[in-house]
Design an enzyme around this catalytic site. Sequence first.
Site, PDB file in Angstrom:
ATOM      1  N   CYS A 119       0.823  -1.116   0.123  1.00 45.32           N
ATOM      2  CA  CYS A 119       0.157  -0.026   0.107  1.00 45.32           C
ATOM      3  C   CYS A 119       0.839   1.273  -0.010  1.00 45.32           C
ATOM      4  O   CYS A 119       1.605   1.703  -1.109  1.00 45.32           O
ATOM      5  CB  CYS A 119      -0.902   0.263   1.254  1.00 45.32           C
ATOM      6  SG  CYS A 119      -2.382   1.060   0.880  1.00 45.32           S
TER       7      CYS A 119
ATOM      8  N   HIS B  10      -3.446  -5.358   1.344  1.00 46.09           N
ATOM      9  CA  HIS B  10      -3.461  -5.825   2.657  1.00 46.09           C
ATOM     10  C   HIS B  10      -3.973  -7.139   3.013  1.00 46.09           C
ATOM     11  O   HIS B  10      -4.857  -7.675   2.309  1.00 46.09           O
ATOM     12  CB  HIS B  10      -4.160  -4.809   3.289  1.00 46.09           C
ATOM     13  CG  HIS B  10      -3.685  -3.422   3.498  1.00 46.09           C
ATOM     14  ND1 HIS B  10      -2.505  -3.085   4.060  1.00 46.09           N
ATOM     15  CD2 HIS B  10      -4.373  -2.217   3.184  1.00 46.09           C
ATOM     16  CE1 HIS B  10      -2.351  -1.716   4.073  1.00 46.09           C
ATOM     17  NE2 HIS B  10      -3.444  -1.236   3.328  1.00 46.09           N
TER      18      HIS B  10
END
Length: 485
Positions: A329, A427
């Site tokens: 991310c 994630h």
Amino acid sequence: MTTLMVQGTTSDAGKSTLVTALCRWLRRQGVSVAPFKPQNMALNSAVTADGGEIGRAQAVQAQAAGLAPHTDMNPVLLKPNSDTGAQVIIHGRAVGNMDAVVYHDYKRVAHEAVLQSHARLAARHPVVMVEGAGSPAEINLRAGDIANMGFAEAVDCPVILIADIDKGGVFAHLVGTLELLSPSEQARVCGFVINRFRGDLSLLQPGLDWLEQRTGKPVLGVLPYLMDFHLEAEDAIDQRQAGKDGELLKVVVPVLPRISNHTDFDPLRLHPQVDLRFVGPGQALPPADLVILPGSKSVRADLAFLREQGWDAAIQRHLRYGGKLLGICGGLQMLGTRIDDPHGLEGAPGSSAGLGLLDFATVLEPEKQLRNVHGRLCLEQAAVSGYEIHAGVTTGAALQRPAVTLEDGRQDGAVSGDGQVMGTYLHGLFESSGASVALLRWAGLREVRAVDYHALRERDIERLADLVEAHLDTGRLRELCGLRP
């Protein structure tokens, strides 16, 4: 319909744990129960079935209750992006960044969102199990409170007060907290739970008898300290690792000031073949097989911090010696050539040069991407599931070598031509057993044992429900939940 609230004398007293335990205990009895936290401040979040964002603790509590996570379970989420400000998320969607003073004035709007979500959950479930935030005795936050007694007063619900004896001062915590509440709030406290007790309960009994006599409130039970126990942390990084031997893969994660979703690394911390180290400010990055750049709520500021620590040079050295590098991310965004924040979403508008390890650039846009996703990792075509929570739009030539191919046809992330550097927006990568095995093998572990992370989490949720049965006054708890004793 019954609402029961768990409040704590301090942060990390065990509120999340007790709510999780009670949700599973009630589910075992066939009771439909929904977890609820009016206001949460955390950088660990989850994507819900209705496409919003809530705290990860409520997602775990939903699992305990046998429900899909929903934005109504955590209607107000505050994600700090500085020491005095946070992104405010209402019903799963970001409404803007506010400093503490502005948010204090905004609480009237937030209060309405909290009551709306609670009403919807209460209409669908006979029991709503509520988790407070911090301590109800934080005097400076009492005005306009929506997280603790302010909520309990608004919906007229009883409160269990939990305290952690392992920290010390448990009787002072409980009595002091009670003394600082108003008379009507004191009347709401229907009993105490003492958490993380080690030793002979008979030695604690005189204190319990004194506490009940001093306050007129019953002790509902004493929960023992659980060894080898894992529940995803709401905020603080859990660095505990059980004893490990044999061939261990050395994994290092730099702890950035605004690190987000560090629960990504729980499966690695629990893996018997991984030596996971979190490296903080002023510490050098030790030799490792794999360095992982984590998610960040303030990517440009955290990238500047990384450089101030000299970690950028350490990462270059790590790569020269053949180590692997993974960015997740915000960590993915740092791997590129540039990060632009023209709207000032994470601070002052501006641009920052990236680490230049992958040929792409990122622009932060107001519309946050929130998705639960499934696909195939480029490594061994391993099945992977995860979730996206990011404001970045990334473009560039490196994306032609994607890290993940998703079921909806999109491609995610990138892998360097030499295979040493990988980045992804996903994630939860290491929660998928096959993907975790492939990633650890890519990082240099020759014979990898598969670990079922979901089974580990389910095991510990069951252990919590067992503790409720064995150590708490279940007859009184059933009464408080509006059930027959």
